[in-house]
Design a protein around this motif. Structure first.
Motif, PDB file in Angstrom:
ATOM      1  N   SER A 133       0.960  -1.051  -0.067  1.00  0.00           N
ATOM      2  CA  SER A 133       0.000  -0.055   0.076  1.00  0.00           C
ATOM      3  C   SER A 133       0.757   1.204  -0.080  1.00  0.00           C
ATOM      4  CB  SER A 133      -0.846   0.035   1.198  1.00  0.00           C
ATOM      5  OG  SER A 133      -0.270  -0.358   2.316  1.00  0.00           O
ATOM      6  N   LEU A 134       1.942   1.382   0.586  1.00  0.00           N
ATOM      7  CA  LEU A 134       2.968   2.347   0.828  1.00  0.00           C
ATOM      8  C   LEU A 134       3.452   2.650  -0.631  1.00  0.00           C
ATOM      9  CD1 LEU A 134       4.621   2.019   4.139  1.00  0.00           C
ATOM     10  CD2 LEU A 134       3.067   3.863   3.418  1.00  0.00           C
ATOM     11  N   ARG A 135       3.913   1.417  -1.247  1.00  0.00           N
ATOM     12  CA  ARG A 135       4.315   1.739  -2.654  1.00  0.00           C
ATOM     13  C   ARG A 135       3.399   2.385  -3.807  1.00  0.00           C
ATOM     14  NH1 ARG A 135       7.666  -2.870  -6.458  1.00  0.00           N
ATOM     15  NH2 ARG A 135       7.725  -1.220  -8.181  1.00  0.00           N
ATOM     16  N   LEU A 136       2.025   1.944  -3.780  1.00  0.00           N
ATOM     17  CA  LEU A 136       1.191   2.522  -4.341  1.00  0.00           C
ATOM     18  C   LEU A 136       0.973   4.094  -4.252  1.00  0.00           C
ATOM     19  CD1 LEU A 136      -1.626   0.011  -4.123  1.00  0.00           C
ATOM     20  CD2 LEU A 136      -0.349   0.328  -6.248  1.00  0.00           C
ATOM     21  N   ARG A 137       1.065   4.380  -3.002  1.00  0.00           N
ATOM     22  CA  ARG A 137       0.973   5.941  -2.600  1.00  0.00           C
ATOM     23  C   ARG A 137       2.217   6.479  -3.137  1.00  0.00           C
ATOM     24  NH1 ARG A 137      -0.632   5.731   3.720  1.00  0.00           N
ATOM     25  NH2 ARG A 137      -2.883   5.112   3.383  1.00  0.00           N
ATOM     26  N   ILE A 138       3.502   5.808  -3.160  1.00  0.00           N
ATOM     27  CA  ILE A 138       4.634   6.549  -3.754  1.00  0.00           C
ATOM     28  C   ILE A 138       4.672   6.682  -4.787  1.00  0.00           C
ATOM     29  CG2 ILE A 138       6.916   6.425  -3.666  1.00  0.00           C
ATOM     30  CD1 ILE A 138       6.977   5.032  -0.899  1.00  0.00           C
ATOM     31  N   ASP A 139       4.165   5.624  -5.729  1.00  0.00           N
ATOM     32  CA  ASP A 139       4.007   5.747  -7.171  1.00  0.00           C
ATOM     33  C   ASP A 139       3.292   6.821  -7.619  1.00  0.00           C
ATOM     34  OD1 ASP A 139       5.742   3.507  -7.265  1.00  0.00           O
ATOM     35  OD2 ASP A 139       4.378   1.866  -7.696  1.00  0.00           O
ATOM     36  N   LYS A 140       1.976   6.817  -6.829  1.00  0.00           N
ATOM     37  CA  LYS A 140       1.105   7.901  -7.175  1.00  0.00           C
ATOM     38  C   LYS A 140       1.799   9.386  -7.291  1.00  0.00           C
ATOM     39  CE  LYS A 140      -3.122   5.683  -6.226  1.00  0.00           C
ATOM     40  NZ  LYS A 140      -4.239   5.563  -5.298  1.00  0.00           N
ATOM     41  N   VAL A 141       2.474   9.643  -6.034  1.00  0.00           N
ATOM     42  CA  VAL A 141       3.386  10.965  -5.858  1.00  0.00           C
ATOM     43  C   VAL A 141       4.298  11.170  -6.990  1.00  0.00           C
ATOM     44  CG1 VAL A 141       4.880  12.186  -4.097  1.00  0.00           C
ATOM     45  CG2 VAL A 141       2.756  10.939  -3.239  1.00  0.00           C
TER      46      VAL A 141
END
Length: 144
Positions: A133-141
């Protein structure tokens, strides 16, 4: 069955290498990272000694289509530096420097009952569970 035997032999060889090289000794690892204090350069030989067998292993994969167990080899990673590689490297290095353990030695340290190893393993599992879930957030940013 062949895959299990090869995995067990590989894991045993890796664990023995960790023990013989001192990689399970947190003070040795932290001594390697303490370049402005009581620096211990012996770990450089362990790290350097790992390069030769890995080079040979990569050379062997170019001449074969599958592993000894019959599985295809993974494709070579993208050589570009991306945010995932940089963030992962920083987190790995910070954990290694603070605790003196990385995943392999941490698992090996469980055999002598140290509470530090147990705490590290639990924190590592929590990080592995939070990572997707953190990777998804980082990829969006990063895409912005």
């Amino acid at each position: 069955m062949q895959r299990i035997v090869i995995s067990a032999l590989s894991g045993g060889l890796f664990g023995a290498g960790l023990l013989v090289s001192g990689m399970t000794d947190t003070t040795k690892v932290q001594g390697w990272l303490d370049i402005f204090g009581a620096w211990d350069p012996t770990l450089a030989f362990v790290l350097g000694g790992a390069i030769l067998p890995m080079m040979l292993a990569w050379q062997m994969t170019t001449k074969r289509a599958t592993s000894l167990a019959g599985a295809p080899f993974p494709s070579k990673p993208d050589p570009r530096l991306g945010h995932n590689l940089i963030i992962g490297s920083v987190l790995f290095g910070a954990g290694w420097g603070l605790v003196g353990l990385c995943p392999g030695p941490a698992i090996a340290s469980l055999s002598w009952g140290g509470t530090g190893g147990i705490v590290f393993i639990l924190a590592m599992i929590a990080g592995m569970m939070a990572a997707p879930s953190l990777r998804l957030r980082i990829d969006k940013v990063a895409a912005i």
